[in-house]
Every structure is written in C-alpha cells, then in structure tokens.
Scaffold this motif. Structure first.
Motif, short mmCIF file in Angstrom:
data_model
loop_
_atom_site.label_atom_id
_atom_site.label_comp_id
_atom_site.label_asym_id
_atom_site.label_seq_id
_atom_site.Cartn_x
_atom_site.Cartn_y
_atom_site.Cartn_z
N TRP A 25 0.84 -1.20 0.00
CA TRP A 25 0.00 0.00 0.00
C TRP A 25 0.87 1.25 0.00
CZ3 TRP A 25 -5.16 -0.96 -0.45
CH2 TRP A 25 -5.66 -2.18 0.02
N LYS A 26 0.45 2.30 -0.73
CA LYS A 26 1.15 3.59 -0.70
C LYS A 26 0.31 4.52 0.16
CE LYS A 26 3.95 6.87 -2.30
NZ LYS A 26 4.03 7.31 -0.91
N MET A 27 0.83 4.86 1.34
CA MET A 27 0.00 5.57 2.32
C MET A 27 0.79 6.73 2.94
SD MET A 27 -1.30 2.09 4.21
CE MET A 27 0.35 1.56 4.63
N GLY A 28 0.12 7.51 3.78
CA GLY A 28 0.80 8.59 4.50
C GLY A 28 1.85 8.02 5.46
N PRO A 29 2.79 8.87 5.93
CA PRO A 29 3.92 8.36 6.74
C PRO A 29 3.51 7.71 8.06
CG PRO A 29 3.93 10.77 6.63
CD PRO A 29 2.91 10.31 5.66
N LYS A 30 2.50 8.27 8.75
CA LYS A 30 2.16 7.73 10.08
C LYS A 30 1.63 6.31 9.96
CE LYS A 30 -0.41 7.23 13.96
NZ LYS A 30 -1.61 6.41 14.19
N ILE A 31 0.67 6.09 9.08
CA ILE A 31 0.10 4.74 8.95
C ILE A 31 1.12 3.78 8.34
CG2 ILE A 31 -1.11 5.35 6.78
CD1 ILE A 31 -3.19 3.26 7.42
#
Ligand code: NDP
Ligand code: MG
Length: 381
Positions: free
Chosen positions: A197-203
């Motif tokens: 998955w390409k996600m935001g840094p926190k998740i």
C-alpha cells in the motif's frame, strides 16, 4: 451527493478526489480541509470549484498561495473551523481522512449533525469509539479502512447473531519474518517502503510495527460489536483478501479485490449502490498462490499492546494511540529507534489508570497526558 473531504491533500484525500473526478455526475465536492498544504488545497479548490476551505494550521493565514483564490471562496483556519465544516448546510457526507486523534472531534460533529460519515480516520474510533458508536444510526457510518469495508460487505444480508469470528488480514509489513535483533536497527527509509500500500507516513510506520493492525482490531470491535476473543488477525502477504467473516455454520465469506484504496473510498460514497471500478478487476488466472500465517506478536509487540489496550477498554486505547503518535513522530524525525516505539507505548500504558469514557474533554485530557508522558520517556532515552 455533496461531500466535504477532511485531509484532502493526503493519501486517502487525493484518492477520494480521484473518485470524484471519475464520477462528476454523482459527487460534488463542496468543502475541503488540510493542515498546512496551502498550495495543494488551492489547486484542488480550483479544479473542483470548491467555495469552502479550511487549513488547520493558523500560520497559513498569510500564505501567498491563498491570494490566488477567487473572491467568493471562503477560507477559515484552525481545528474549530474543521469541526464547523462538518455541519455546514448542504453537506450530505463527510469523508474524514485526517491523520491521528485530531480527527475525533470532526467525526463526532459529523454524526451529531446528522451527516453521513465516511471514516478513514481509524484513530477517531480507537480513541472515542465509546462516544461515537451510540451516535451511529443505520448506514450513517461507512468504513473506508479496507479491512472494515471488506467486513462491512461480508456482513450484508446476514444476521449478526450468526457471526462467530472476524478475520482481519494483514500484509505483515516490510519487516515480516525479521527478528527483534534485526528490527532494532531498521531505518526510517526502510520502514517507509511498504510492500503493498502507498500511504501517508504515520500509517506506514504503524503498518511496519503492526500497530496499524492493532488499531484496526479496536476499530473492528467498535464497528461490528464482537468481543476481542472473536476478532483474529492473520498475515496474508499478497493483501488480496481484504478480510473475512466466519459464520456459525462454518461458512466463511471473504472480500477480494486489487489493492487500491479508491475501491473502499468509492463504496463509502456509492453505498448502497456500486459504481464503475476505478481499476482493472483481479485476474485470478494471474494471481498465483495466496498464503496465510499467524501474526508474530512476540516480535511485533505493538499488536499485542493494542489488543491489551482494547481489552482494558475505557481510556486505555486513547493512551495507546497518543503515545504511539508521539513515538512514531519521533521515529520519523530519527530521534528514536524502531523498537522504541512499542517500548514507549508500553511504558505510558503502564502508568495509566483506566477510566470509563465520559466526554470528549476527558479523552483530550488523557490524550494530552499520554503525549507529555511519552515525550518524557523519549527525552530519557
Ligand atoms: P496522510 O498523512 O497522507 O494525510 C493526512 C491528511 O490530513 C493531510 O491532508 C493533512 O494535511 C491532513 N491533516 C493532518 N493533520 C491535520 C490537522 N491537524 N488539521 C487539518 N488537517 C490535518 O494520511 P493518510 O491519507 O495516509 O491517512 C489518513 C487517515 O486514513 C489515517 O487515519 C489513516 O490511518 C487512515 N487510512 C489510510 C489508508 C491509506 O491507504 N493511506 C488506509 C486506511 C486507513 P497536510 O497535507 O496539510 O499535512
Ligand atoms: Mg487497513
């Protein structure tokens, strides 16, 4: 349908706008909110002709990018303004794609205003599920998190009393199979390279520690009303099955699809209808083998901590979440190591006496305490 998107400049937010781009006859974006990405927000407002914008960061007030907006566009600042967006007349649905516990008030306000809530911000439920769930009426909360969207779909047409177990699938993250010794030295860069998955840094960090799966177990507990003994995690590296529901007669329903968050985002908008897919469907002839293994909670202690916080209930998940947010930010700033994240969460949890949840103010006070305590531990490392 008129939609407000909170966190429109992030990973989920931009994918939601892509869904809107593909379905202009069905979706009208009427409000957008972000934290400090002024240029991106202005560009989105131009493209979608949005007249109400909010930037959570008040420092953006003088950002020159905002001067390019037409006169009739209103821009407000601060978290209270985000809450106000959730209740403006004409909004039918709010997509909460903010990152972190900061999203709780927006979820709360959306539901108390009688608007539909498409919920990506899982932290809202982890922290404030006890306050949010009593506000939910039929189909007023549509889960966006892929596992929960999958379970939501597997439950359609079934009698809740016949459900015996929820199976949450986990990719296992970039460090599946590593030992604790190896985890001690992993870098920020390695952690941000998520396999599916390409996600935001926190998740993305949460996915590597397996805290994300732990938060999702708590999210499932609130959404679907099963106790923790009946919510299981299974590692499935291909991320093809998004989750499963097991029934009392031994039948198991699974939800499969390509790994593209636009699918669950779109379903939250379209439900109870389905619209044309934004991607090619799965080709089972090319899929190859699907594999499954238990989650390694000894190596990835964050998952065990999250389950423990969920079992203790009350204010403990808020403490887990706040300590985790602080520790993850520190890891992203390269001021603590990968394994320090779970150590700090554990230490902060140990110092908290659980209270039952009674108000947003109480949760914010507990959240603040957990953040300060986590920062104290970080300074002492
Ligand atoms: P990102 O970090 O990519 O985006 C976060 C968004 O929220 C940005 O638009 C950001 O604005 C905004 N934001 C953050 N803090 C504030 C604030 N204080 N005030 C106003 N706006 C704020 O996160 P993701 O899109 O990856 O994740 C969003 C949520 O969805 C999280 O809860 C995550 O767990 C969940 N989720 C994400 C998935 C994914 O695939 N990404 C999958 C499943 C769930 P700015 O750009 O200005 O900083
Ligand atoms: Mg998920």
């Amino acid at each position: 349908m008129n939609v407000a998107i909170l966190g429109s400049t992030g990973s989920i937010g931009t994918q939601a706008l892509d869904v809107a781009r593909r379905h202009p006859d069905k979706l009208r974006i009427i409000a957008l909110a972000a934290h400090s990405s002024s240029e991106a927000l202005v560009q989105q407002a131009h493209e979608f002709q949005v007249k109400r914008l909010v930037l959570g960061d008040r420092e953006q007030r003088d950002n020159v990018a905002l001067a390019q907006l037409p006169q009739d566009v209103r821009v407000d600042f601060g978290l209270e303004a985000i809450e106000e967006l959730c209740q403006i007349e004409g909004v039918d649905m709010v997509l909460n794609a903010l990152s972190g516990a900061v999203g709780l008030r927006a979820s709360y306000r959306t539901l108390t205003s009688g608007k539909k809530l498409a919920l990506a911000n899982k932290e809202s439920l982890v922290v404030g599920g006890d306050l949010l769930m009593p506000l939910v009426c039929k189909d007023s909360l549509l889960p966006v998190d892929s596992e929960h969207s999958a379970i939501f779909q597997c439950l359609l047409g079934e009698d809740d009393k016949t459900v015996s177990r929820l199976w949450l699938t986990a990719s296992g993250g970039p460090f599946r199979g590593r030992t604790r010794e190896q985890l001690a030295s992993v870098t920020r860069e390695q952690t941000l390279a998520h396999p599916t998955w390409k996600m935001g840094p926190k998740i993305t960090v949460d996915s590597a520690t397996l805290m994300n799966k732990g938060l999702e177990v708590i999210e499932a507990f609130h959404l679907f009303g099963l106790d923790y003994d009946h919510i299981s995690v299974v590692v499935h590296p291909q991320s093809c099955i998004h989750s499963m529901v097991e029934y009392c007669d031994g039948s198991v329903k699974a939800h499969l699809g390509v790994t593209d968050m636009r699918i669950p985002i779109q379903l939250a908008f379209s439900y109870p209808q389905r619209w044309q897919a934004p991607v090619e469907p799965l080709d089972f002839t090319q899929l190859g083998a699907l594999s499954f293994e238990p989650a390694d909670e000894k190596t990835f202690g964050a998952l065990a901590l999250a389950k423990e916080a969920g079992r203790q209930g009350g204010t403990m998940p808020a403490v887990l979440n706040a300590a985790n947010e602080v520790a993850v930010q520190s890891f992203l700033n390269e001021t603590c190591g990968f394994l320090d994240i779970e150590r700090i969460v554990e230490q902060v949890m140990l110092r908290h006496d659980v209270q039952s949840v009674c108000s947003l103010e109480q949760l914010e006070q507990v959240d603040g305490w957990a953040r300060t305590t986590a920062e104290d531990f970080l300074r002492a490392l």
